[in-house]
Design a protein around this motif. Structure first.
Motif, PDB file in Angstrom:
ATOM      1  N   VAL A  32       0.866  -1.187   0.000  1.00  0.00           N
ATOM      2  CA  VAL A  32       0.000   0.000   0.000  1.00  0.00           C
ATOM      3  C   VAL A  32       0.900   1.235   0.000  1.00  0.00           C
ATOM      4  O   VAL A  32       1.862   1.312   0.761  1.00  0.00           O
ATOM      5  CB  VAL A  32      -0.899   0.001   1.260  1.00  0.00           C
ATOM      6  CG1 VAL A  32      -1.790   1.232   1.273  1.00  0.00           C
ATOM      7  CG2 VAL A  32      -1.736  -1.277   1.308  1.00  0.00           C
ATOM      8  N   GLN A  36      -4.370   5.045   4.779  1.00  0.00           N
ATOM      9  CA  GLN A  36      -5.512   4.122   4.905  1.00  0.00           C
ATOM     10  C   GLN A  36      -6.805   4.872   4.556  1.00  0.00           C
ATOM     11  O   GLN A  36      -6.940   6.058   4.873  1.00  0.00           O
ATOM     12  CB  GLN A  36      -5.563   3.604   6.344  1.00  0.00           C
ATOM     13  CG  GLN A  36      -6.573   2.531   6.605  1.00  0.00           C
ATOM     14  CD  GLN A  36      -6.387   1.307   5.712  1.00  0.00           C
ATOM     15  OE1 GLN A  36      -7.085   1.114   4.727  1.00  0.00           O
ATOM     16  NE2 GLN A  36      -5.428   0.462   6.076  1.00  0.00           N
ATOM     17  N   LEU A  40      -7.362   3.306  -2.012  1.00  0.00           N
ATOM     18  CA  LEU A  40      -5.939   3.122  -1.712  1.00  0.00           C
ATOM     19  C   LEU A  40      -5.156   3.003  -2.999  1.00  0.00           C
ATOM     20  O   LEU A  40      -5.693   2.551  -4.022  1.00  0.00           O
ATOM     21  CB  LEU A  40      -5.731   1.811  -0.943  1.00  0.00           C
ATOM     22  CG  LEU A  40      -6.277   1.667   0.472  1.00  0.00           C
ATOM     23  CD1 LEU A  40      -5.922   0.278   0.994  1.00  0.00           C
ATOM     24  CD2 LEU A  40      -5.678   2.734   1.380  1.00  0.00           C
ATOM     25  N   HIS A  49     -11.484  -0.147  -1.397  1.00  0.00           N
ATOM     26  CA  HIS A  49     -10.951  -1.115  -0.439  1.00  0.00           C
ATOM     27  C   HIS A  49     -11.956  -1.428   0.665  1.00  0.00           C
ATOM     28  O   HIS A  49     -12.538  -0.504   1.252  1.00  0.00           O
ATOM     29  CB  HIS A  49      -9.657  -0.470   0.128  1.00  0.00           C
ATOM     30  CG  HIS A  49      -9.076  -1.133   1.307  1.00  0.00           C
ATOM     31  ND1 HIS A  49      -8.641  -0.441   2.415  1.00  0.00           N
ATOM     32  CD2 HIS A  49      -8.855  -2.435   1.560  1.00  0.00           C
ATOM     33  CE1 HIS A  49      -8.157  -1.298   3.299  1.00  0.00           C
ATOM     34  NE2 HIS A  49      -8.282  -2.496   2.805  1.00  0.00           N
ATOM     35  N   SER A  52     -10.048  -3.144   5.790  1.00  0.00           N
ATOM     36  CA  SER A  52      -9.327  -2.667   6.972  1.00  0.00           C
ATOM     37  C   SER A  52     -10.266  -2.608   8.172  1.00  0.00           C
ATOM     38  O   SER A  52     -11.472  -2.787   8.044  1.00  0.00           O
ATOM     39  CB  SER A  52      -8.730  -1.280   6.717  1.00  0.00           C
ATOM     40  OG  SER A  52      -9.655  -0.284   7.104  1.00  0.00           O
ATOM     41  N   ASP A  54     -10.302   0.162   9.999  1.00  0.00           N
ATOM     42  CA  ASP A  54     -10.333   1.618  10.252  1.00  0.00           C
ATOM     43  C   ASP A  54     -11.806   2.070  10.146  1.00  0.00           C
ATOM     44  O   ASP A  54     -12.165   2.855   9.273  1.00  0.00           O
ATOM     45  CB  ASP A  54      -9.435   2.296   9.193  1.00  0.00           C
ATOM     46  CG  ASP A  54      -9.432   3.803   9.279  1.00  0.00           C
ATOM     47  OD1 ASP A  54      -9.649   4.337  10.391  1.00  0.00           O
ATOM     48  OD2 ASP A  54      -9.222   4.447   8.230  1.00  0.00           O
TER      49      ASP A  54
END
Ligand SMILES: Cc1ncc(COP(=O)(O)O)c(C=O)c1O
Length: 402
Positions: A32, A36, A40, A49, A52, A54
């Motif tokens: 990456v 984030q 990405l 994406h 994650s 997050d």
């Protein structure tokens, strides 16, 4: 002679690695090259994406990044030592006080920062139980709770996922001196929420600790209400309204909080015991104080911007409606973790690959992270996604399913 012996050792490793590849279990790291977020830059391409943790979109948030930069300017980039030697900085202390006040699972609670959730779980279990004791663990608990139980040398007793009857039988028949029930609050690969109220009742009945790993609930769960203002994002215990001196609460800070590390919140006697005895606290360098500065900014955003959570739950609703039309099994998760169960490792890899070709990245999750035969796409949503992003994922999967 030495070269010969070494080549046998490495060729054994190579054989084992080839077997992994043949079984569809070889992992590859993609690279990456952006912050984030929903979009990405990965392996040289722009992708949408869904992989994650997050969950609130805070990992690249401007104010969190600025707080880290200011922290670095004032405190440098490294703590230089463990907390007990000379690495315990003012921002660490401030964040521990703030978390203790906000997340107290009982009166007289304190909080303690760790560099990772893995280390925090090792600390909790090994500090509270040992030889002659027993850890009772849900079979779908995160690997680091299992590793913690093994390291503690207590008996390691696992029960089928969410099977409280099986747990009670095991508690009732145990002759262990001290008992500890360990559970994920939100199961990391399935997204369902543990029956923490019932688990606490069992802990009370059988005089056990209840270690709650809220890696995936902190920041996401916990409703704001007129009766309980400031509850937004306080996590699964707050959502369920549970308070007890038996609860040892752990949440990670590299997921919804968007930074890194973890904290334990528990009765002051537990926290002091961890400081004095937990090897994964004592024998490791403290996290950089600049990260504690970033965390102060991210906790403020969790508290003050409940609209991030509201948007996240709107995305989840949209996804659940769309996923019902897909040919794959979903799980009854109301959290940001929304798995699509594909079964065979090869199937999970091929669907993930087909999405990748459409510039959508959803990593395939395979054993040992999930039980054999339940390889999946672990789709995760973040407040940084839009409704259009969710629709694009659903359309791509419908296309791949044809
Ligand atoms: C449920 C759970 N507990 C603990 C951890 C470990 O946390 P950390 O990544 O901070 O080591 C993770 C994930 O990484 C997790 O999913």
């Amino acid at each position: 002679m030495r070269a010969l012996a070494m080549s046998r050792l490495t060729s054994e490793l190579d054989d084992a690695l080839e077997q992994r590849t043949a079984r569809g279990l070889r992992r590859e790291r993609r690279i990456v090259d952006s912050a984030q977020g929903a979009r990405l830059r990965v392996d040289g391409r722009e992708v949408l994406h869904f992989g994650s943790n997050d969950y609130l979109g805070l990992a690249g948030e401007r104010r969190v990044v600025a707080a880290a930069q200011e922290g670095a300017a004032r405190y440098g980039v490294g703590a230089g030592a463990s907390h007990l030697i000379s690495g315990h900085f003012a921002p660490h202390d401030a964040i521990e006080r703030e978390l203790a006040a906000w997340i107290a699972p009982c009166p007289s609670a304190r909080a303690l920062l760790f560099s990772t959730g893995y280390l925090a779980n090792l600390a909790i279990v090994t500090a509270l139980v040992g030889r002659g004791d027993a850890v009772f663990a849900d079979k779908l608990n995160h690997a680091c709770l299992n590793d913690a139980a093994l390291l503690s040398r207590a008996d390691f007793v696992r029960y089928a996922h969410a099977d409280l009857k099986a747990l009670e039988q095991r508690l009732a028949s145990s002759g262990a001196k001290r008992k500890l029930i360990a559970t994920d609050a939100v199961f990391s690969m399935d997204g369902d929420i543990a029956a923490l109220g019932s688990l606490l009742e069992l802990a009370e009945k059988y005089d056990a600790w209840l270690a709650v790993d809220d890696a995936h609930g902190f920041g996401v769960l916990g409703e704001e209400s007129a009766a309980d203002p400031g509850n937004s994002g306080r996590g699964t215990l707050a959502q369920l309204g549970l308070v007890s001196e038996r609860i040892v609460y752990m949440a990670t800070l590299g997921k919804a909080a968007g930074v890194a590390g973890a904290f334990v919140a528990a009765h002051e006697s537990v926290i002091e015991t961890l400081i004095q005895t937990a090897r994964s606290y004592i024998f490791t360098t403290a996290a950089p104080p600049m990260l504690a500065c970033a965390l102060a900014a991210s906790l403020a955003l969790i508290r003050d911007e409940p609209e991030r959570r509201a948007h996240l739950f709107a995305l989840i609703d949209r996804w659940r409606d769309a996923a019902a039309a897909l040919p794959w099994r979903t799980l009854p998760s109301m959290t940001a973790i929304q798995p699509l169960i594909l079964g065979a490792n090869s199937e999970a890899l091929s669907i993930s690959d087909a999405l990748w070709k459409r510039d959508i990245w959803v990593p395939a999750i395979r054993p040992p992270t999930v039980p054999r035969g339940s390889a999946r796409l672990r789709i995760t949503f973040s407040a940084s996604h839009t409704i259009d992003d969710v629709d694009r994922l659903a359309e791509a999967l419908a296309d791949v399913a044809q």
